[in-house]
Design an enzyme around this catalytic site. Structure first.
Site, short mmCIF file in Angstrom:
data_model
loop_
_atom_site.label_atom_id
_atom_site.label_comp_id
_atom_site.label_asym_id
_atom_site.label_seq_id
_atom_site.Cartn_x
_atom_site.Cartn_y
_atom_site.Cartn_z
N LYS A 166 4.71 -14.19 5.03
CA LYS A 166 4.91 -15.16 3.95
C LYS A 166 6.39 -15.19 3.61
O LYS A 166 6.80 -15.15 2.44
CB LYS A 166 4.05 -14.79 2.73
CG LYS A 166 3.99 -15.87 1.65
CD LYS A 166 3.32 -17.16 2.09
CE LYS A 166 3.22 -18.13 0.94
NZ LYS A 166 2.69 -19.46 1.36
N ASP A 198 -1.41 -17.70 4.29
CA ASP A 198 -2.36 -18.66 3.75
C ASP A 198 -2.77 -19.67 4.81
O ASP A 198 -3.96 -20.02 4.94
CB ASP A 198 -1.79 -19.36 2.52
CG ASP A 198 -0.38 -19.89 2.73
OD1 ASP A 198 0.31 -19.45 3.66
OD2 ASP A 198 0.04 -20.76 1.94
N TYR A 204 0.82 -1.20 0.00
CA TYR A 204 0.00 0.00 0.00
C TYR A 204 0.86 1.27 0.00
O TYR A 204 0.33 2.38 0.13
CB TYR A 204 -0.92 0.02 1.22
CG TYR A 204 -2.01 -1.02 1.19
CD1 TYR A 204 -1.70 -2.38 1.12
CD2 TYR A 204 -3.35 -0.68 1.25
CE1 TYR A 204 -2.68 -3.35 1.10
CE2 TYR A 204 -4.34 -1.64 1.23
CZ TYR A 204 -4.00 -2.98 1.15
OH TYR A 204 -4.99 -3.93 1.13
N ASP A 231 -10.52 -8.73 7.66
CA ASP A 231 -11.84 -8.94 7.09
C ASP A 231 -12.33 -10.36 7.36
O ASP A 231 -13.53 -10.58 7.59
CB ASP A 231 -11.83 -8.67 5.59
CG ASP A 231 -11.99 -7.19 5.26
OD1 ASP A 231 -11.91 -6.37 6.20
OD2 ASP A 231 -12.17 -6.85 4.08
N ASP A 265 -4.93 -6.53 6.10
CA ASP A 265 -6.20 -6.18 5.47
C ASP A 265 -7.04 -7.44 5.24
O ASP A 265 -8.24 -7.49 5.54
CB ASP A 265 -5.92 -5.48 4.14
CG ASP A 265 -7.12 -4.74 3.59
OD1 ASP A 265 -8.19 -4.76 4.23
OD2 ASP A 265 -6.99 -4.14 2.51
#
Length: 382
Positions: A218, A251, A148, A279, A275
């Protein structure tokens, strides 16, 4: 502006409704803030798509100046569209001037260094949308860096391609592509940014009696930027021996959060992964209608619901304002008005537990304002 008692109000709050349903959920939340008798003046600010369309700037300089003068801000929602659609929406006299739309929320976070995105996700009893009862997760998302950061290229300049070809053998398959045949977005994580979001998460855990912090990354694939994030977070963890620390690939954590959500407590992640998982956590406690968010820096904090502007629902007075009301609760806590914050949360919990007032997402027919009125009525009368 004077308060009712004739004295200067204690707090100055920027009031930023934004787009779409933002105004409706903010109106409902104002009922609650007035009922809790917060000694504040609310100063309206311009932000959102209409100002992009008419002025070519969704975050005008006058709003930036306003945020420099207030104690905190409450924000509703903002519309964002792809580049071509943004250009098409400009008034005729602004088209073709090379104006580029950028999310005003992202700009706000970076301009005011609101580096913590705090996302509490709690399952309130009586909410028919709870995935499981008793969930109480908190996500700390780094808010200014990572993908971002806004460092992107399309078309890709020839000099950038040439430099990458020299520095990175893995770039070879892309070197022969035409400039507009591919795009590059830079994932930028710094040691400072990684360490301070990790410390914010561990400090929260320590202060609030939380037992565990999970570092999300990751690094097995994105070795440079995520490797740095993981390294810095682990350094910070060493300063908190009383808090259990683990780490998980993004993941894998999405899978394990669904399978064993009660095994997690506080999660800390770089911007994009934060993010995503925030959610996911929000959906487990009812969806974005219950997902409050705080953008927090050293000198300013801006609180908001996590949902978007929902233009298809705008003007219908039907969306759930609980996320915005809980964002106001977070704002009260940040201002040091913890007692008022607790009162607001208890009122929300009481309304959800009773179940008489429910918006459409919960299977009810109550309006946005009716939900705000119900929470206001549930507040202590003294």
């Amino acid at each position: 502006m004077l308060s009712v008692e004739g004295c200067m109000p204690q707090y100055r709050i920027a009031w930023l409704p934004g787009d779409g349903v933002g105004r409706e959920v903010m109106d409902a939340t104002r009922l609650v803030l007035d009922a809790v008798r917060l000694d504040a003046v609310y100063q309206p600010g311009d932000i959102g798509w209409e100002f992009w369309r008419r002025e070519g700037d969704a975050f005008p300089a006058r709003t930036i100046d306003l945020l420099k003068r207030v104690d905190t801000a409450l924000f509703g929602a903002v519309t964002s569209k792809p580049t071509a659609a943004a250009e098409a929406d400009l008034v005729p006299e602004l088209k073709g001037r090379g104006l580029s739309y950028r999310s005003p929320v992202v700009r706000m976070r970076q301009l005011f260094d609101l580096y913590v995105c705090l996302r509490p996700c709690k399952a309130y009893p009586g909410n028919p949308l709870n995935f499981r009862e008793g969930l109480d997760l908190v996500v700390f998302r780094e808010n200014t860096e990572d993908l971002y950061a806004g460092v992107e290229f399309w078309p890709v300049p020839a000099e950038l391609s040439a430099t990458l070809a020299k520095l990175a053998p893995a770039f070879a398959p892309f070197q022969s592509l035409l400039a507009d045949a591919f795009a590059i977005s830079c994932k930028i994580n710094t040691r400072k940014g990684s360490a301070r979001i990790a410390r914010a998460a561990f400090e929260f855990a320590k202060t609030n009696g939380r037992k565990k912090v999970t570092i999300v990354h990751k690094a097995n694939v994105v070795r440079a930027s995520d490797g740095l994030f993981l390294e810095e977070a682990r350094k910070v963890a060493a300063d908190y021996p009383g808090i259990l620390t683990d780490a998980a690939n993004v993941d894998a954590i999405c899978m394990w959060l669904l399978k064993n959500p009660a095994s997690y407590d506080v999660l800390v992640a770089p911007n994009l992964y934060g993010d995503i998982i925030s959610d996911l956590c929000a959906q487990m406690v009812g969806g974005l209608g219950f997902a409050a968010s705080g953008n927090i820096g050293e000198k300013l904090a801006v609180f908001e619901p996590s949902h978007g502007s929902a233009p298809k629902h705008a003007g219908q007075n039907k969306v759930n304002p609980v996320a915005t009301i809980l964002a106001a609760k977070m704002m009260l806590d940040w201002l040091g008005e913890e007692a008022k914050g607790r009162a607001v949360e208890k009122a929300v919990a009481a309304v959800l537990r009773e179940g008489r007032v429910r918006t459409y997402d919960m299977g009810g027919a109550s309006t946005t304002l009716e939900m705000g009125e119900a929470v206001a009525r549930a507040l202590p009368s003294d």
